[in-house]
Design a protein around this motif. Structure first.
Motif, PDB file in Angstrom:
ATOM      1  N   MET A  68       0.754  -1.787   0.074  1.00  0.00           N
ATOM      2  CA  MET A  68      -0.643  -0.229  -0.332  1.00  0.00           C
ATOM      3  C   MET A  68       0.715   1.078   0.328  1.00  0.00           C
ATOM      4  O   MET A  68       0.311   2.179  -0.804  1.00  0.00           O
ATOM      5  CB  MET A  68      -1.076   0.101   1.052  1.00  0.00           C
ATOM      6  CG  MET A  68      -2.149  -0.927   1.292  1.00  0.00           C
ATOM      7  SD  MET A  68      -3.723  -1.274   2.682  1.00  0.00           S
ATOM      8  CE  MET A  68      -4.011   0.939   2.300  1.00  0.00           C
ATOM      9  N   ASP A  69       1.908   1.460   0.680  1.00  0.00           N
ATOM     10  CA  ASP A  69       2.759   2.367   0.900  1.00  0.00           C
ATOM     11  C   ASP A  69       3.229   2.503  -0.330  1.00  0.00           C
ATOM     12  O   ASP A  69       3.466   3.754  -1.131  1.00  0.00           O
ATOM     13  CB  ASP A  69       3.703   1.889   1.416  1.00  0.00           C
ATOM     14  CG  ASP A  69       3.714   2.080   2.677  1.00  0.00           C
ATOM     15  OD1 ASP A  69       2.576   2.908   3.560  1.00  0.00           O
ATOM     16  OD2 ASP A  69       4.383   1.706   4.212  1.00  0.00           O
ATOM     17  N   LEU A  75       2.194   5.052  -8.012  1.00  0.00           N
ATOM     18  CA  LEU A  75       0.768   4.636  -8.720  1.00  0.00           C
ATOM     19  C   LEU A  75      -0.122   5.511  -8.068  1.00  0.00           C
ATOM     20  O   LEU A  75      -0.353   6.244  -7.239  1.00  0.00           O
ATOM     21  CB  LEU A  75       0.287   3.308  -8.410  1.00  0.00           C
ATOM     22  CG  LEU A  75       0.712   2.148  -8.923  1.00  0.00           C
ATOM     23  CD1 LEU A  75       0.786   1.353  -8.591  1.00  0.00           C
ATOM     24  CD2 LEU A  75       2.206   2.021 -10.230  1.00  0.00           C
ATOM     25  N   HIS A  76      -1.385   6.003  -9.375  1.00  0.00           N
ATOM     26  CA  HIS A  76      -2.097   7.371  -9.213  1.00  0.00           C
ATOM     27  C   HIS A  76      -2.357   6.741  -8.046  1.00  0.00           C
ATOM     28  O   HIS A  76      -4.074   6.319  -9.152  1.00  0.00           O
ATOM     29  CB  HIS A  76      -2.538   7.590 -10.710  1.00  0.00           C
ATOM     30  CG  HIS A  76      -3.708   8.394 -10.388  1.00  0.00           C
ATOM     31  ND1 HIS A  76      -2.832   9.425 -10.227  1.00  0.00           N
ATOM     32  CD2 HIS A  76      -4.905   8.541 -10.960  1.00  0.00           C
ATOM     33  CE1 HIS A  76      -4.719  10.485  -9.831  1.00  0.00           C
ATOM     34  NE2 HIS A  76      -5.601   9.534 -10.732  1.00  0.00           N
ATOM     35  N   ILE A  77      -2.767   6.025  -7.145  1.00  0.00           N
ATOM     36  CA  ILE A  77      -4.008   5.675  -6.187  1.00  0.00           C
ATOM     37  C   ILE A  77      -3.974   6.460  -4.969  1.00  0.00           C
ATOM     38  O   ILE A  77      -2.773   6.656  -4.590  1.00  0.00           O
ATOM     39  CB  ILE A  77      -3.543   3.735  -6.006  1.00  0.00           C
ATOM     40  CG1 ILE A  77      -3.616   3.478  -6.894  1.00  0.00           C
ATOM     41  CG2 ILE A  77      -4.486   3.651  -5.015  1.00  0.00           C
ATOM     42  CD1 ILE A  77      -3.138   2.143  -6.387  1.00  0.00           C
ATOM     43  N   THR A  78      -4.559   7.092  -5.128  1.00  0.00           N
ATOM     44  CA  THR A  78      -4.903   8.198  -4.173  1.00  0.00           C
ATOM     45  C   THR A  78      -5.251   7.337  -2.747  1.00  0.00           C
ATOM     46  O   THR A  78      -6.135   6.460  -2.847  1.00  0.00           O
ATOM     47  CB  THR A  78      -6.057   9.530  -4.148  1.00  0.00           C
ATOM     48  OG1 THR A  78      -7.553   8.463  -4.419  1.00  0.00           O
ATOM     49  CG2 THR A  78      -5.819   9.738  -5.443  1.00  0.00           C
ATOM     50  N   LYS A  79      -5.619   8.569  -1.818  1.00  0.00           N
ATOM     51  CA  LYS A  79      -5.835   7.537   0.136  1.00  0.00           C
ATOM     52  C   LYS A  79      -7.681   7.554   0.052  1.00  0.00           C
ATOM     53  O   LYS A  79      -8.180   6.782   0.427  1.00  0.00           O
ATOM     54  CB  LYS A  79      -5.018   9.021   0.489  1.00  0.00           C
ATOM     55  CG  LYS A  79      -4.456   8.567   1.284  1.00  0.00           C
ATOM     56  CD  LYS A  79      -3.437  10.117   2.672  1.00  0.00           C
ATOM     57  CE  LYS A  79      -2.524  10.153   2.548  1.00  0.00           C
ATOM     58  NZ  LYS A  79      -2.007  11.161   3.036  1.00  0.00           N
ATOM     59  N   ALA A  84     -11.636   3.542   0.228  1.00  0.00           N
ATOM     60  CA  ALA A  84     -12.945   3.366  -0.503  1.00  0.00           C
ATOM     61  C   ALA A  84     -13.703   1.676  -0.581  1.00  0.00           C
ATOM     62  O   ALA A  84     -13.943   1.089   0.121  1.00  0.00           O
ATOM     63  CB  ALA A  84     -13.256   3.289  -2.138  1.00  0.00           C
ATOM     64  N   VAL A  85     -11.856   0.848  -0.323  1.00  0.00           N
ATOM     65  CA  VAL A  85     -11.288  -0.348  -0.620  1.00  0.00           C
ATOM     66  C   VAL A  85     -11.029  -1.343   0.968  1.00  0.00           C
ATOM     67  O   VAL A  85     -11.200  -1.658   0.525  1.00  0.00           O
ATOM     68  CB  VAL A  85     -11.079  -1.334  -2.372  1.00  0.00           C
ATOM     69  CG1 VAL A  85     -11.755  -0.594  -3.214  1.00  0.00           C
ATOM     70  CG2 VAL A  85      -9.769  -0.235  -2.263  1.00  0.00           C
ATOM     71  N   LYS A  86     -11.045  -0.135   1.540  1.00  0.00           N
ATOM     72  CA  LYS A  86     -10.144  -0.953   2.964  1.00  0.00           C
ATOM     73  C   LYS A  86     -10.645  -1.967   3.809  1.00  0.00           C
ATOM     74  O   LYS A  86      -9.892  -2.895   3.910  1.00  0.00           O
ATOM     75  CB  LYS A  86     -10.343   0.279   4.036  1.00  0.00           C
ATOM     76  CG  LYS A  86      -9.449  -0.342   4.839  1.00  0.00           C
ATOM     77  CD  LYS A  86      -9.391   1.502   5.678  1.00  0.00           C
ATOM     78  CE  LYS A  86      -8.156   1.282   6.880  1.00  0.00           C
ATOM     79  NZ  LYS A  86      -6.457   1.541   6.606  1.00  0.00           N
TER      80      LYS A  86
END
Length: 110
Positions: A68-69, A75-79, A84-86
């Motif tokens: 995740m870090d 990558l273009h993956i925001t917090k 949203a998928v946590k």
């Protein structure tokens, strides 16, 4: 390492390709200027190169503590995306960062 599974590899590849086809506008606004036939051909022909680049970028950040870090950094993956998928990925939060070593496959036990 896991056994080589061509069907699974193809399925994962197609999931990424399908995602790219549906979300290309976010990254490549210029693609809207192309006809749908040309756009489809461009995406189908260039996605394999994007796949390789993605792994190269991840490989450059394998020192991150978790995947995740690593994704947050590369990558273009925001917090917000992660939030949203946590609930779906709770068990995976502490998985170490991934690298090309994780893509090694074998087809023979010898």
């Amino acid at each position: 390492k896991i056994p080589f599974n061509k069907e699974l590899d193809k399925k994962l590849y197609n999931i990424g390709l399908d995602f790219t086809k549906h979300n290309y506008k976010v990254i490549f606004e210029e693609m809207d200027m192309l006809s749908s036939d040309v756009r489809r051909e461009v995406l189908n022909c260039t996605y394999p190169a994007l796949y390789v680049v993605m792994w190269a970028i991840l490989e450059g950040n394998t020192r991150e503590k978790t995947w995740m870090d690593q994704q947050m950094k590369t990558l273009h993956i925001t917090k917000e995306n992660h939030a949203a998928v946590k609930d779906c990925i709770k068990e995976l939060e502490n998985v170490r960062s991934i690298s090309l070593k994780d893509q090694e496959r074998f087809t023979s036990p010898w």
